[in-house]
Design a protein around this motif. Structure first.
Motif, PDB file in Angstrom:
ATOM      1  N   ALA A  39       1.910  -4.168  -7.681  1.00 45.89           N
ATOM      2  CA  ALA A  39       3.153  -3.486  -7.308  1.00 45.89           C
ATOM      3  C   ALA A  39       3.240  -2.101  -7.916  1.00 45.89           C
ATOM      4  CB  ALA A  39       4.360  -4.334  -7.719  1.00 45.89           C
ATOM      5  N   GLY A  40       2.834  -1.953  -9.184  1.00 44.66           N
ATOM      6  CA  GLY A  40       2.924  -0.660  -9.839  1.00 44.66           C
ATOM      7  C   GLY A  40       2.060   0.395  -9.172  1.00 44.66           C
ATOM      8  N   ALA A  41       0.824   0.015  -8.821  1.00 41.27           N
ATOM      9  CA  ALA A  41      -0.087   0.964  -8.169  1.00 41.27           C
ATOM     10  C   ALA A  41       0.438   1.346  -6.796  1.00 41.27           C
ATOM     11  CB  ALA A  41      -1.478   0.346  -8.052  1.00 41.27           C
ATOM     12  N   LEU A  42       0.980   0.385  -6.068  1.00 39.69           N
ATOM     13  CA  LEU A  42       1.522   0.675  -4.741  1.00 39.69           C
ATOM     14  C   LEU A  42       2.743   1.584  -4.839  1.00 39.69           C
ATOM     15  CD1 LEU A  42       1.361   0.160  -1.691  1.00 39.69           C
ATOM     16  CD2 LEU A  42       2.867  -1.821  -2.028  1.00 39.69           C
ATOM     17  N   ASN A  43       3.613   1.300  -5.808  1.00 34.53           N
ATOM     18  CA  ASN A  43       4.804   2.129  -5.986  1.00 34.53           C
ATOM     19  C   ASN A  43       4.426   3.567  -6.340  1.00 34.53           C
ATOM     20  OD1 ASN A  43       7.721   2.422  -6.147  1.00 34.53           O
ATOM     21  ND2 ASN A  43       7.450   2.572  -8.358  1.00 34.53           N
ATOM     22  N   PHE A 133      25.091  -6.305  -7.391  1.00 31.08           N
ATOM     23  CA  PHE A 133      24.827  -5.249  -8.366  1.00 31.08           C
ATOM     24  C   PHE A 133      23.731  -5.688  -9.338  1.00 31.08           C
ATOM     25  CE2 PHE A 133      25.625  -3.542 -12.640  1.00 31.08           C
ATOM     26  CZ  PHE A 133      25.476  -2.178 -12.389  1.00 31.08           C
ATOM     27  N   ALA A 134      23.818  -6.914  -9.815  1.00 34.05           N
ATOM     28  CA  ALA A 134      22.804  -7.422 -10.738  1.00 34.05           C
ATOM     29  C   ALA A 134      21.433  -7.440 -10.069  1.00 34.05           C
ATOM     30  CB  ALA A 134      23.184  -8.822 -11.211  1.00 34.05           C
ATOM     31  N   ALA A 135      21.389  -7.803  -8.796  1.00 31.77           N
ATOM     32  CA  ALA A 135      20.114  -7.810  -8.074  1.00 31.77           C
ATOM     33  C   ALA A 135      19.551  -6.397  -7.966  1.00 31.77           C
ATOM     34  CB  ALA A 135      20.303  -8.419  -6.688  1.00 31.77           C
ATOM     35  N   MET A 136      20.408  -5.412  -7.697  1.00 38.08           N
ATOM     36  CA  MET A 136      19.963  -4.029  -7.588  1.00 38.08           C
ATOM     37  C   MET A 136      19.304  -3.567  -8.880  1.00 38.08           C
ATOM     38  SD  MET A 136      22.164  -0.546  -6.767  1.00 38.08           S
ATOM     39  CE  MET A 136      23.010  -0.514  -8.369  1.00 38.08           C
ATOM     40  N   VAL A 137      19.872  -3.965 -10.003  1.00 36.20           N
ATOM     41  CA  VAL A 137      19.365  -3.529 -11.296  1.00 36.20           C
ATOM     42  C   VAL A 137      18.151  -4.336 -11.739  1.00 36.20           C
ATOM     43  CG1 VAL A 137      19.930  -3.320 -13.755  1.00 36.20           C
ATOM     44  CG2 VAL A 137      21.624  -2.678 -12.017  1.00 36.20           C
ATOM     45  N   GLU A 138      18.223  -5.650 -11.569  1.00 37.26           N
ATOM     46  CA  GLU A 138      17.255  -6.534 -12.209  1.00 37.26           C
ATOM     47  C   GLU A 138      16.050  -6.888 -11.350  1.00 37.26           C
ATOM     48  OE1 GLU A 138      19.474  -9.904 -13.554  1.00 37.26           O
ATOM     49  OE2 GLU A 138      20.847  -8.686 -14.766  1.00 37.26           O
ATOM     50  N   GLU A 139      16.183  -6.818 -10.027  1.00 39.77           N
ATOM     51  CA  GLU A 139      15.062  -7.196  -9.161  1.00 39.77           C
ATOM     52  C   GLU A 139      14.110  -6.016  -9.013  1.00 39.77           C
ATOM     53  OE1 GLU A 139      16.264  -8.966  -5.484  1.00 39.77           O
ATOM     54  OE2 GLU A 139      17.418 -10.548  -6.480  1.00 39.77           O
ATOM     55  N   THR A 140      13.263  -5.867  -9.991  1.00 37.57           N
ATOM     56  CA  THR A 140      12.271  -4.800  -9.997  1.00 37.57           C
ATOM     57  C   THR A 140      10.938  -5.381 -10.438  1.00 37.57           C
ATOM     58  OG1 THR A 140      11.591  -2.731 -11.052  1.00 37.57           O
ATOM     59  CG2 THR A 140      13.157  -4.100 -12.274  1.00 37.57           C
ATOM     60  N   PRO A 141       9.899  -5.226  -9.633  1.00 36.35           N
ATOM     61  CA  PRO A 141       8.584  -5.746 -10.014  1.00 36.35           C
ATOM     62  C   PRO A 141       7.746  -4.736 -10.782  1.00 36.35           C
ATOM     63  CG  PRO A 141       8.514  -5.011  -7.747  1.00 36.35           C
ATOM     64  CD  PRO A 141       9.910  -4.723  -8.249  1.00 36.35           C
ATOM     65  N   ILE A 142       8.343  -3.607 -11.149  1.00 38.61           N
ATOM     66  CA  ILE A 142       7.596  -2.550 -11.827  1.00 38.61           C
ATOM     67  C   ILE A 142       8.289  -2.186 -13.135  1.00 38.61           C
ATOM     68  CG2 ILE A 142       6.684  -1.642  -9.657  1.00 38.61           C
ATOM     69  CD1 ILE A 142       8.788   0.591  -9.929  1.00 38.61           C
ATOM     70  N   ARG A 143       7.770  -1.171 -13.801  1.00 41.73           N
ATOM     71  CA  ARG A 143       8.336  -0.752 -15.075  1.00 41.73           C
ATOM     72  C   ARG A 143       9.594   0.079 -14.822  1.00 41.73           C
ATOM     73  NH1 ARG A 143       5.483   3.382 -19.378  1.00 41.73           N
ATOM     74  NH2 ARG A 143       6.967   3.097 -21.096  1.00 41.73           N
ATOM     75  N   SER A 144      10.739  -0.481 -15.142  1.00 43.32           N
ATOM     76  CA  SER A 144      12.028   0.172 -14.912  1.00 43.32           C
ATOM     77  C   SER A 144      12.850   0.155 -16.193  1.00 43.32           C
ATOM     78  CB  SER A 144      12.809  -0.531 -13.796  1.00 43.32           C
ATOM     79  OG  SER A 144      12.081  -0.531 -12.580  1.00 43.32           O
ATOM     80  N   ARG A 145      13.774   1.099 -16.278  1.00 42.50           N
ATOM     81  CA  ARG A 145      14.677   1.179 -17.419  1.00 42.50           C
ATOM     82  C   ARG A 145      16.091   1.464 -16.917  1.00 42.50           C
ATOM     83  NH1 ARG A 145      10.879  -0.723 -19.281  1.00 42.50           N
ATOM     84  NH2 ARG A 145       9.661  -0.126 -21.134  1.00 42.50           N
ATOM     85  N   VAL A 146      17.076   1.015 -17.671  1.00 42.38           N
ATOM     86  CA  VAL A 146      18.460   1.426 -17.456  1.00 42.38           C
ATOM     87  C   VAL A 146      18.787   2.435 -18.541  1.00 42.38           C
ATOM     88  CG1 VAL A 146      20.867   0.724 -17.480  1.00 42.38           C
ATOM     89  CG2 VAL A 146      19.179  -0.714 -16.341  1.00 42.38           C
ATOM     90  N   ILE A 147      19.092   3.652 -18.132  1.00 39.49           N
ATOM     91  CA  ILE A 147      19.459   4.704 -19.083  1.00 39.49           C
ATOM     92  C   ILE A 147      20.978   4.806 -19.098  1.00 39.49           C
ATOM     93  CG2 ILE A 147      19.083   7.079 -19.805  1.00 39.49           C
ATOM     94  CD1 ILE A 147      16.504   5.510 -19.526  1.00 39.49           C
ATOM     95  N   GLU A 148      21.581   4.490 -20.242  1.00 37.37           N
ATOM     96  CA  GLU A 148      23.030   4.549 -20.390  1.00 37.37           C
ATOM     97  C   GLU A 148      23.413   5.792 -21.194  1.00 37.37           C
ATOM     98  OE1 GLU A 148      24.265  -0.151 -20.358  1.00 37.37           O
ATOM     99  OE2 GLU A 148      23.973   0.822 -22.292  1.00 37.37           O
ATOM    100  N   TYR A 149      24.596   6.322 -20.867  1.00 37.86           N
ATOM    101  CA  TYR A 149      25.129   7.482 -21.580  1.00 37.86           C
ATOM    102  C   TYR A 149      26.469   7.089 -22.180  1.00 37.86           C
ATOM    103  CZ  TYR A 149      21.341   9.863 -19.278  1.00 37.86           C
ATOM    104  OH  TYR A 149      20.082  10.225 -18.858  1.00 37.86           O
TER     105      TYR A 149
END
Length: 273
Positions: A39-43, A133-149
């Motif tokens: 998934a990472g290489a494809l993304n 909303f939780a699915a939008m944030v959490e359903e990721t098969p790659i390296r993802s981060r949530v950046i909060e301010y």
């Protein structure tokens, strides 16, 4: 019987639906699933060809008679903050950045709802519930981060960005922020901060999503120096946003089969070794 995922991604096209950016036009999307160990290489590969991620799907516009939606990214080395952007940085000195794993929280969802109700009450996400909303944030098969301010004084959550870490940059999947600070330019600040993150990490690009000439809601992206758009099968520097004329003609776009044939895919077999 053991079922395995196909090594070669399968591409599909959505049915036409009203364009959310240009009145009177219809949009279609070319998309493929993002899954499995590659998934990472494809993304990485498809992001470099104008695709965007939404959960476990990669997509890009594939409209029959319009090519106005252009994937946009900032060349970090070519970016110089304008006077207005420097003022935005100064106005938001009271914010502190916090990077977390892609997990949704009630505080994030509450801010997300306030943001939508204030700015996009009639948009496609207007009815999104906490589980979506939780699915939008959490359903990721790659390296993802949530950046909060976070506001340093009140400790309130002021902004959030779901960010993917690509091989050549950061992809801002979706950002939202408090509507209570309209003069602070929080949306622009989050982009400016991502440029800083990418620069400190040695990553050359910040991917912003799509820029649409003639769409007022997308106009802010053209104000960032070093902006490039994916047009005509390659990334091009956007030198004159006001004079940019996208192709809008029934014969201007390649047939779907040709578009798919021209997509460069990573060597999945090599990645599996």
């Amino acid at each position: 019987m053991r079922h395995t995922l196909p090594l070669t991604p399968q591409f599909y096209v959505t049915a036409p639906q009203p364009c959310p950016y240009l009145e009177g036009r219809m949009e279609r999307k070319l998309f493929t699933a993002l899954q499995g160990e590659n998934a990472g290489a494809l993304n990485d590969s498809l992001s470099a060809q104008g695709f965007r991620r939404s959960q476990n799907v990669l997509y890009r516009p594939s409209c029959a008679d319009c090519a106005s939606c252009l994937s946009a990214r900032i060349d970090v080395a070519a970016f110089t903050a304008s006077r207005s952007q420097r003022r935005t940085l100064a106005r938001n000195r009271g914010l502190e950045r916090r990077a977390t794993s892609p997990w949704a929280t009630e505080e994030q969802y509450e801010l997300f709802r306030r943001y939508l109700d204030s700015r996009h009450a009639d948009g496609g996400m207007a009815d999104m519930d906490v589980f979506e909303f939780a699915a939008m944030v959490e359903e990721t098969p790659i390296r993802s981060r949530v950046i909060e301010y976070i506001d340093k004084d009140s400790r309130d959550l002021a902004g959030v960005c779901l960010t993917d870490v690509l091989g050549d940059g950061l992809s801002m999947v979706y950002s939202f922020y408090t509507p209570d600070r309209p003069k602070d330019g929080l949306g622009n600040y989050i982009i400016l901060d991502h440029i800083d993150i990418a620069r400190s990490a040695g990553l050359p690009y910040v991917y912003l999503g799509y820029w649409v000439p003639g769409s007022q809601k997308m106009g802010y992206k053209a104000k960032f120096s070093g902006l490039e758009v994916y047009f005509g099968g390659q990334w091009q520097k956007l030198k004159n946003p006001e004079g940019f004329e996208p192709e809008q003609h029934p014969l201007g776009n390649d047939p779907i089969a040709e578009q798919v044939a021209n997509i460069a895919l990573p060597d999945m077999a090599q990645k599996r070794r």
